[in-house]
Design an enzyme around this catalytic site. Structure first.
Site, PDB file in Angstrom:
ATOM      1  N   GLY A  11       0.820  -1.203   0.000  1.00 18.86           N
ATOM      2  CA  GLY A  11       0.000   0.000   0.000  1.00 18.86           C
ATOM      3  C   GLY A  11       0.855   1.254   0.000  1.00 18.86           C
ATOM      4  O   GLY A  11       1.867   1.331   0.682  1.00 18.86           O
ATOM      5  N   ARG A  52       0.872  -5.473  -5.980  1.00 13.84           N
ATOM      6  CA  ARG A  52       1.009  -6.752  -5.279  1.00 13.84           C
ATOM      7  C   ARG A  52       1.635  -7.748  -6.254  1.00 13.84           C
ATOM      8  O   ARG A  52       1.443  -7.656  -7.458  1.00 13.84           O
ATOM      9  CB  ARG A  52      -0.359  -7.269  -4.832  1.00 13.84           C
ATOM     10  CG  ARG A  52      -1.177  -6.257  -4.036  1.00 13.84           C
ATOM     11  CD  ARG A  52      -0.615  -5.982  -2.673  1.00 13.84           C
ATOM     12  NE  ARG A  52      -1.446  -5.042  -1.914  1.00 13.84           N
ATOM     13  CZ  ARG A  52      -1.154  -4.579  -0.719  1.00 13.84           C
ATOM     14  NH1 ARG A  52      -0.045  -4.950  -0.119  1.00 13.84           N
ATOM     15  NH2 ARG A  52      -1.956  -3.735  -0.096  1.00 13.84           N
ATOM     16  N   ASP A  99       4.710  -4.606   6.064  1.00 18.49           N
ATOM     17  CA  ASP A  99       5.050  -5.970   6.464  1.00 18.49           C
ATOM     18  C   ASP A  99       5.407  -6.859   5.281  1.00 18.49           C
ATOM     19  O   ASP A  99       6.434  -7.544   5.279  1.00 18.49           O
ATOM     20  CB  ASP A  99       3.864  -6.567   7.238  1.00 18.49           C
ATOM     21  CG  ASP A  99       4.110  -7.994   7.679  1.00 18.49           C
ATOM     22  OD1 ASP A  99       3.659  -8.907   6.970  1.00 18.49           O
ATOM     23  OD2 ASP A  99       4.756  -8.202   8.720  1.00 18.49           O
ATOM     24  N   THR A 149       3.934   2.656   6.140  1.00 18.29           N
ATOM     25  CA  THR A 149       2.551   2.191   6.146  1.00 18.29           C
ATOM     26  C   THR A 149       1.726   3.083   7.052  1.00 18.29           C
ATOM     27  O   THR A 149       2.150   3.415   8.162  1.00 18.29           O
ATOM     28  CB  THR A 149       2.441   0.728   6.626  1.00 18.29           C
ATOM     29  OG1 THR A 149       1.064   0.425   6.888  1.00 18.29           O
ATOM     30  CG2 THR A 149       3.249   0.470   7.885  1.00 18.29           C
ATOM     31  N   ASP A 154      -0.817   2.221   8.595  1.00 21.57           N
ATOM     32  CA  ASP A 154      -1.290   1.442   9.739  1.00 21.57           C
ATOM     33  C   ASP A 154      -0.346   1.564  10.933  1.00 21.57           C
ATOM     34  O   ASP A 154      -0.744   1.291  12.071  1.00 21.57           O
ATOM     35  CB  ASP A 154      -1.420  -0.036   9.367  1.00 21.57           C
ATOM     36  CG  ASP A 154      -2.575  -0.295   8.406  1.00 21.57           C
ATOM     37  OD1 ASP A 154      -3.462   0.577   8.305  1.00 21.57           O
ATOM     38  OD2 ASP A 154      -2.585  -1.355   7.767  1.00 21.57           O
ATOM     39  N   ASP A 164       1.967  -0.317  11.946  1.00 20.11           N
ATOM     40  CA  ASP A 164       1.946  -1.583  12.688  1.00 20.11           C
ATOM     41  C   ASP A 164       3.258  -2.364  12.616  1.00 20.11           C
ATOM     42  O   ASP A 164       3.286  -3.563  12.876  1.00 20.11           O
ATOM     43  CB  ASP A 164       0.805  -2.470  12.174  1.00 20.11           C
ATOM     44  CG  ASP A 164       0.910  -2.775  10.686  1.00 20.11           C
ATOM     45  OD1 ASP A 164       1.750  -2.157   9.999  1.00 20.11           O
ATOM     46  OD2 ASP A 164       0.145  -3.635  10.211  1.00 20.11           O
ATOM     47  N   ARG A 205     -26.900  13.586  15.418  1.00 21.00           N
ATOM     48  CA  ARG A 205     -26.759  12.209  14.965  1.00 21.00           C
ATOM     49  C   ARG A 205     -25.557  11.515  15.590  1.00 21.00           C
ATOM     50  O   ARG A 205     -24.638  12.161  16.088  1.00 21.00           O
ATOM     51  CB  ARG A 205     -26.589  12.171  13.437  1.00 21.00           C
ATOM     52  CG  ARG A 205     -27.837  12.503  12.644  1.00 21.00           C
ATOM     53  CD  ARG A 205     -27.518  12.584  11.171  1.00 21.00           C
ATOM     54  NE  ARG A 205     -28.729  12.830  10.372  1.00 21.00           N
ATOM     55  CZ  ARG A 205     -28.738  13.286   9.130  1.00 21.00           C
ATOM     56  NH1 ARG A 205     -27.572  13.559   8.534  1.00 21.00           N
ATOM     57  NH2 ARG A 205     -29.862  13.467   8.483  1.00 21.00           N
ATOM     58  N   ARG A 252      -6.494  -3.254   9.429  1.00 12.53           N
ATOM     59  CA  ARG A 252      -7.070  -4.604   9.426  1.00 12.53           C
ATOM     60  C   ARG A 252      -6.635  -5.416  10.638  1.00 12.53           C
ATOM     61  O   ARG A 252      -7.417  -6.167  11.209  1.00 12.53           O
ATOM     62  CB  ARG A 252      -6.678  -5.352   8.145  1.00 12.53           C
ATOM     63  CG  ARG A 252      -7.419  -4.876   6.919  1.00 12.53           C
ATOM     64  CD  ARG A 252      -6.938  -5.589   5.681  1.00 12.53           C
ATOM     65  NE  ARG A 252      -5.503  -5.384   5.459  1.00 12.53           N
ATOM     66  CZ  ARG A 252      -4.860  -5.751   4.362  1.00 12.53           C
ATOM     67  NH1 ARG A 252      -5.511  -6.347   3.390  1.00 12.53           N
ATOM     68  NH2 ARG A 252      -3.562  -5.542   4.234  1.00 12.53           N
ATOM     69  N   ALA A 306     -13.292  11.410  20.005  1.00 11.69           N
ATOM     70  CA  ALA A 306     -14.334  10.417  19.739  1.00 11.69           C
ATOM     71  C   ALA A 306     -14.850   9.827  21.053  1.00 11.69           C
ATOM     72  O   ALA A 306     -14.093   9.654  22.008  1.00 11.69           O
ATOM     73  CB  ALA A 306     -13.788   9.311  18.844  1.00 11.69           C
TER      74      ALA A 306
END
Length: 319
Positions: free
Chosen positions: A11, A72, A103, A125, A127, A129, A162, A171, A186
């Site tokens: 990504g 990929r 990764d 990345t 993420d 991670d 709302r 993920r 949040a």
């Protein structure tokens, strides 16, 4: 070492171009030829190389995505694909590779190292991670993009009274959800690492409305739950009007932040220093502001833990 290569894989992440720019210009500073590989490991298999010079990376430090393109490549996961990549590298006289990505990209770098090619991995990345680094290239920019979106959502959430469910990327890890949820205030943050009870989430939302709150923002990492189902359950249990927004790939786009440009430049420059020393199978990281070097196999065998102190703080602050 006279000739090295650089590729971006997996990504895309804002700041990849800044890393490529630093690698190219540092290599040229040392009098080393530098080749870019298009479309990641697929480019290694297809022999898709291009020689880069100073002008090749002009005016890209501020651009998101990756000018080298990314893709990929299942074929590279096979021994045959890896041997084909090695043959192409040898044919071009490329003696070392710098791999920029997450990764999967580090696993590819590790495979090349086992074939005898010196490799340096640069973590990139959104993420965030990857273990043994506080930050990966792209995370800061993505976090700011998400926070900006959450700020805008909050305006309309208040106007219409709302509840909004905002799904962000992640993920297997909730770092992006945690940081952006805390930064935007949040009410609830759902991450893959921590089990949750939707009844408790609904109870918290209802108590907030009883106290006079006009809206609620729930940040959900994509790997934690199905955001559409979360929204459906919350609306059914609370009776409050609920909307779901999936931010998707816009989180990866946009101009990299100053932080990501500097981080990428530091990683890129240091990677060249290491690769010309025939360093093999190492990943660069940043811990407490200092550049560190870790065996890629060690990185791949570890999981980056969620910052529980931040998670607990976000829960305390989100009445």
């Amino acid at each position: 070492m006279n000739r090295i290569g650089v590729l971006t894989s997996g990504g895309d992440a804002p700041g990849m171009n800044a890393a490529v720019r630093a690698i190219v210009r540092k290599a040229i500073h040392y009098g080393i030829e530098i080749y870019g590989v298009h479309r990641g490991f697929m480019g290694l298999i297809n022999s898709d190389f291009v020689k880069l010079d100073i002008s090749s990376v002009g005016d890209i430090i501020h651009r998101g995505g990756t000018t080298l393109l990314t893709a990929r490549c299942d074929e590279f996961k096979t021994e045959e694909g890896q041997r084909k990549a090695l043959k192409n590298l040898e044919a071009f006289g490329i003696e070392g590779i710098i791999v920029i990505g997450g990764d999967g990209s580090l696993r590819g770098a590790n495979a090349l190292s086992k074939l005898g090619i010196p490799t340096i991995g640069i973590p990139a990345t959104i993420d965030n991670d990857i273990a043994f680094t506080d930050n990966c290239i792209g995370f800061d920019t993505a976090a700011n993009t998400v926070v900006d979106a959450l700020n805008k959502v909050r305006d309309t959430a208040t106007s219409h009274e709302r509840t909004f469910i905002i799904e962000v990327m992640g993920r297997r890890a909730g770092h992006l959800a945690l940081y952006t949820g805390l930064a935007s205030g949040a009410e609830t943050i759902l991450v893959p690492e921590i089990p949750f009870d939707l009844n408790a989430v609904c109870d918290k939302i209802e108590k907030g409305y009883i106290r006079g709150k006009l809206h609620s923002i729930i940040v959900v990492a994509e790997g934690a739950a199905n955001s559409m189902e979360v929204g459906k359950v919350i609306q059914e249990k609370t009776g409050l009007e609920t909307r779901v927004i999936i931010l998707g790939h816009l989180q990866r786009g946009g101009n990299p932040s100053a932080y990501d440009r500097i981080l990428a430049s530091r990683f890129g420059g240091k990677a060249v220093d290491l690769i010309i020393q025939n360093t093999k199978d190492k990943m660069l990281g940043l811990i407490n502001g200092e550049l560190v070097i870790t065996d890629i196999e060690k990185v791949l065998s570890a999981t980056k833990p969620l910052d529980m102190e931040l998670y607990q703080l976000s829960d305390v602050l989100s009445f």
